[in-house]
Design an enzyme around this catalytic site. Sequence first.
Site, PDB file in Angstrom:
ATOM      1  N   GLN A 179       0.859  -1.290  -0.001  1.00 34.67           N
ATOM      2  CA  GLN A 179      -0.193  -0.032  -0.101  1.00 34.67           C
ATOM      3  C   GLN A 179       0.770   1.258   0.054  1.00 34.67           C
ATOM      4  OE1 GLN A 179      -2.077   0.247   3.462  1.00 34.67           O
ATOM      5  NE2 GLN A 179      -0.556  -0.839   4.726  1.00 34.67           N
ATOM      6  N   GLU A 203       6.827  -0.206  -2.857  1.00 34.02           N
ATOM      7  CA  GLU A 203       7.454  -1.295  -3.272  1.00 34.02           C
ATOM      8  C   GLU A 203       8.227  -1.949  -2.019  1.00 34.02           C
ATOM      9  OE1 GLU A 203       9.692  -0.643  -6.723  1.00 34.02           O
ATOM     10  OE2 GLU A 203       7.856  -0.859  -8.065  1.00 34.02           O
ATOM     11  N   ASP A 247      -7.347  -7.661   9.971  1.00 29.59           N
ATOM     12  CA  ASP A 247      -7.090  -8.166   8.738  1.00 29.59           C
ATOM     13  C   ASP A 247      -6.408  -9.237   8.635  1.00 29.59           C
ATOM     14  OD1 ASP A 247      -7.305  -8.153   5.918  1.00 29.59           O
ATOM     15  OD2 ASP A 247      -5.554  -6.509   5.426  1.00 29.59           O
TER      16      ASP A 247
HETATM   17  P1  AMP Z   1       2.839  -5.616   2.092  1.00 31.55           P
HETATM   18  O1  AMP Z   1       3.025  -4.226   1.507  1.00 31.55           O
HETATM   19  O2  AMP Z   1       3.443  -5.855   3.536  1.00 31.55           O
HETATM   20  O3  AMP Z   1       1.623  -6.327   1.992  1.00 31.55           O
HETATM   21  O4  AMP Z   1       3.871  -6.408   1.202  1.00 31.55           O
HETATM   22  C1  AMP Z   1       3.637  -6.477  -0.352  1.00 31.55           C
HETATM   23  C2  AMP Z   1       4.358  -7.844  -0.595  1.00 31.55           C
HETATM   24  O5  AMP Z   1       5.736  -7.913  -0.443  1.00 31.55           O
HETATM   25  C3  AMP Z   1       3.789  -9.242   0.154  1.00 31.55           C
HETATM   26  O6  AMP Z   1       2.578  -9.646  -0.352  1.00 31.55           O
HETATM   27  C4  AMP Z   1       4.725 -10.006  -0.028  1.00 31.55           C
HETATM   28  O7  AMP Z   1       4.672 -10.810  -1.115  1.00 31.55           O
HETATM   29  C5  AMP Z   1       6.098  -9.279  -0.093  1.00 31.55           C
HETATM   30  N1  AMP Z   1       6.693  -9.025   1.128  1.00 31.55           N
HETATM   31  C6  AMP Z   1       6.132  -8.187   2.072  1.00 31.55           C
HETATM   32  N2  AMP Z   1       7.055  -8.418   3.231  1.00 31.55           N
HETATM   33  C7  AMP Z   1       7.907  -9.381   3.162  1.00 31.55           C
HETATM   34  C8  AMP Z   1       8.857  -9.820   3.654  1.00 31.55           C
HETATM   35  N3  AMP Z   1       9.274  -9.619   4.959  1.00 31.55           N
HETATM   36  N4  AMP Z   1       9.693 -10.967   3.194  1.00 31.55           N
HETATM   37  C9  AMP Z   1       9.214 -11.525   1.921  1.00 31.55           C
HETATM   38  N5  AMP Z   1       8.406 -10.849   1.232  1.00 31.55           N
HETATM   39  C10 AMP Z   1       7.820  -9.926   1.691  1.00 31.55           C
END
Ligand code: AMP
Length: 880
Positions: free
Chosen positions: A583, A586, A735
């Site tokens: 959100q 990246e 959530d």
């Molecule tokens: P988020 O903004 O936290 O929803 O993250 C977006 C996407 O990034 C997630 O759905 C994961 O696929 C990837 N992601 C987020 N945090 C991690 C993490 N700590 N390790 C690996 N992938 C992550």
Amino acid sequence: MKVMGVVQIRHHFLLMLLSAVGRSQVNPEVCRYPLGMSGGQILDEDITASSQWSESTAPRFGRLDFDHGDGDGAWCPDVAAAADGRRQYLQVDLRSLHFLTLVGTQGRHADGMGNEFAQRYRIHYSRDDAHWVGWRDRKGQPVIEGNRNPYEAVLKDLEPPIIARYVRFMPVTDHSMIVCMRVELYGCQWLDGLMGYSAPEGHQMIYRGLDVFLNDSVYDGVAADRPTKGLGLLTDGAWGLDDFLHSPIYGVWPGYDYVGWTNRSFPRGYVEIVFDFDHVRTFTSMKVHCSNMFSRGVRLFRQASCFFRSEAEWEGDPVVFLPPADRVSQGARFVTVPLGERTASSIRCRLHFGDLWMLISEVAFQSGSAVYNTSLRGHPTNALPGEDPTHKVDDSNTRILIGCLVAIIAILSAIIVIILWKQVWQKLLEKASRRMLDDELTARLAVQTQAFSFLRSSSSSTTSTSSSSSSSEVEEGQGGGGDSGGSSTYERIFPLSADYQEPSRLIRKLPEFAQSADDLVASSRLLLQPAGGPDGGPHYAEADIISLLDGPPGASSLAAGPPAVKEFPRDRLSFREKLGEGQFGEVHLCEAEGMQDFLDEDASEGRSHGGGWSHGGGPLLVAVKTLREDANKNARNDFLKEIRILSRLRDPNIVRLLAVCVDSDPLCMITEYMENGDLNQYLHTLQLGQGPSRGAEGQGEPLGSVVSYAQLMSMVLQVAAGMRYLSSLNFVHRDLATRNCLVGASCTIKIADFGMSRNLYRGDYYRIQGRAVLPIRWMAWESILLGKFTAASDVWAFGVTLWEVLTLCQQQPYGALTDEQVIENTGEFFRDQGKQVYLPKPASCPDDVYTDLMLRCWRRNANQRPGFQEIHRHLLDNAA
Ligand code: AMP
């Protein structure tokens, strides 16, 4: 002539209206319009009574065919008042003089609840509310036969008709009976304006031994030597036959239709009749219906001399008219006397004898644009061509049309009122039952609402480094919207608003929302979940944000104060690959040089908990979440808030925040790297394989793409462990779903994404017309309908997450239902009538897990759902 017998017919209001509208002129057949009791044209205030049994049987309920509203279905007089001998009556004020030909009565039915009716009644009437007359039929009978049951309308012809403004219906009872009435009056407006005439008493003729009574037998004025202020045979709308000895009315005496005099009693040779009108009028003509049976000594008058009076004095110059003598035809006829457009409120006419006898049966006046005479019994064969007095210019049709329109509008209004009332009533019931069923909830909401209003007033700005006091928590909440000018959603959105009680109104179409939201928060994770369902579709449905502002106490305190992690020099981060997009921006996989120096002791053990960093000397693999550069202040504050929350959470099953870069832009949070990505994607790639269904043997990493039930339950156990930790802090995630859990090495599961609690606090989302996007398929009914988020609603989401895991995320929860249907289903949970649909038992799910765990998470009563402590224990026991 037509005999109007007493008839009993069913009341067909609409048919009558239609037939009346269809006629172009008033005639005896159609001067029978309902005057507005049932149609409502007669106002409540014009319906009065001598007494009433109760307020719900007040006079205004005495309307024929009117059985609804707030009354008990009819007018009922007070029995006590009736017993003391006083005549009870229901009075209708028609506001102007009317020619009444018919009355209708009905009892009290009240949809079967009532059984009171008037078997007999009398009619009293008045033209001026001072002089009251008891109606009698042509034979002198004052009592009218009324109803035989409470529901059927009985109509009675008034013979003779009545000319009146006020009418009273007086039930005839033995005083011990309760009598109730609904009534209607039928007729048309009396346009003559003639209030009364006064003429010498009619004489008795003996014709060949036959008594011929030529008196005015239905005269309703004061019968003294010279009757005054009354109307009678001359205005009853009936004119006599050629042979005055006969009458079309059965059983009456010879000469009944005529008023006659012999010249022997009038030495001056004329009969003087005075006509009094309601107000000053300009008269065109007078029509007099006369007998001309010269073979019996009866002739037309030979001269008419009419005097006029507008004020006190009679004017000296009369209008004199000499009708042509007719010695050929003995037929009765109308003679038109021109009145020369004279103005008057009274006219005194002298009719000079043309023979021994002078007999007249009807008098009518034309003044202004109207020809006056409302004749009920036509005798066209004897009327002179062009002189049919029934041809009157009459505005009845216009009035009927207006009446119809008013009636239609009234009916439509009534329908609208009923529908609205039903809705309001339903909502009241829902509100009431909800209050009964969840009293505690309402209390809590009220407290929260108060708290928020307090919060609003207590803080107007915030910084990311506000203190950890409770007021600083408040500032966190408010600060996110610092530049929103304090346009708070707190006031606008209320948990018990109508929208929230009407589930179908909550939901909007996602694309529509996405479009409007795009401009505002391009970084909104809630708009499009990167970890979407198997179909790539979003997990969230847009809904009005209601009380999503009531951030969990745990979240508030966790979010307070500066981040509990160190600032990391961003030049020591080297980009490796993009992991996903969230959100705020990246998420990148990076190498972090020298990260160990920034970790506390606790964190340096991370590797053993499945995280992606090592405590060797080399660079660590970390996930770096970056706030997009174009993020606005609210997004920035929300991002910082998530940092503060995450930095304080320390649990093997909660994703770990290692360090941050917040001294300069872009803001970054550095978390442990979970090499298998999110749980939803991860499970989606797996297949359920044969393996031990229970026990710890199958735990650990899946072999290739095959995963066992035990391994799945091991994942669920870890989720439960993480949630147990959060709930111990009184922190509500809001959530929980597989998409928000991350999978590390050795199938370690950690809960991530604390964005929902943050995002729904405030920010641009809220200002999109008070709407945000909610993961309704994971939300407890009370979260959707009441905006209530608690540990128990997290338990509900846990049940859905469990279901996702055991179905390997092959489908969305309630995949066959649209968002609207999911919301409707939520309503069924609320109503609790057994119509709610539960997620089905996954094929791999043992019965006891489904019933003892999953279904319990979805219990309607939040108190009856298991807590995370219990869930964790249950899973642990099962895994052992
Ligand atoms: P988020 O903004 O936290 O929803 O993250 C977006 C996407 O990034 C997630 O759905 C994961 O696929 C990837 N992601 C987020 N945090 C991690 C993490 N700590 N390790 C690996 N992938 C992550």
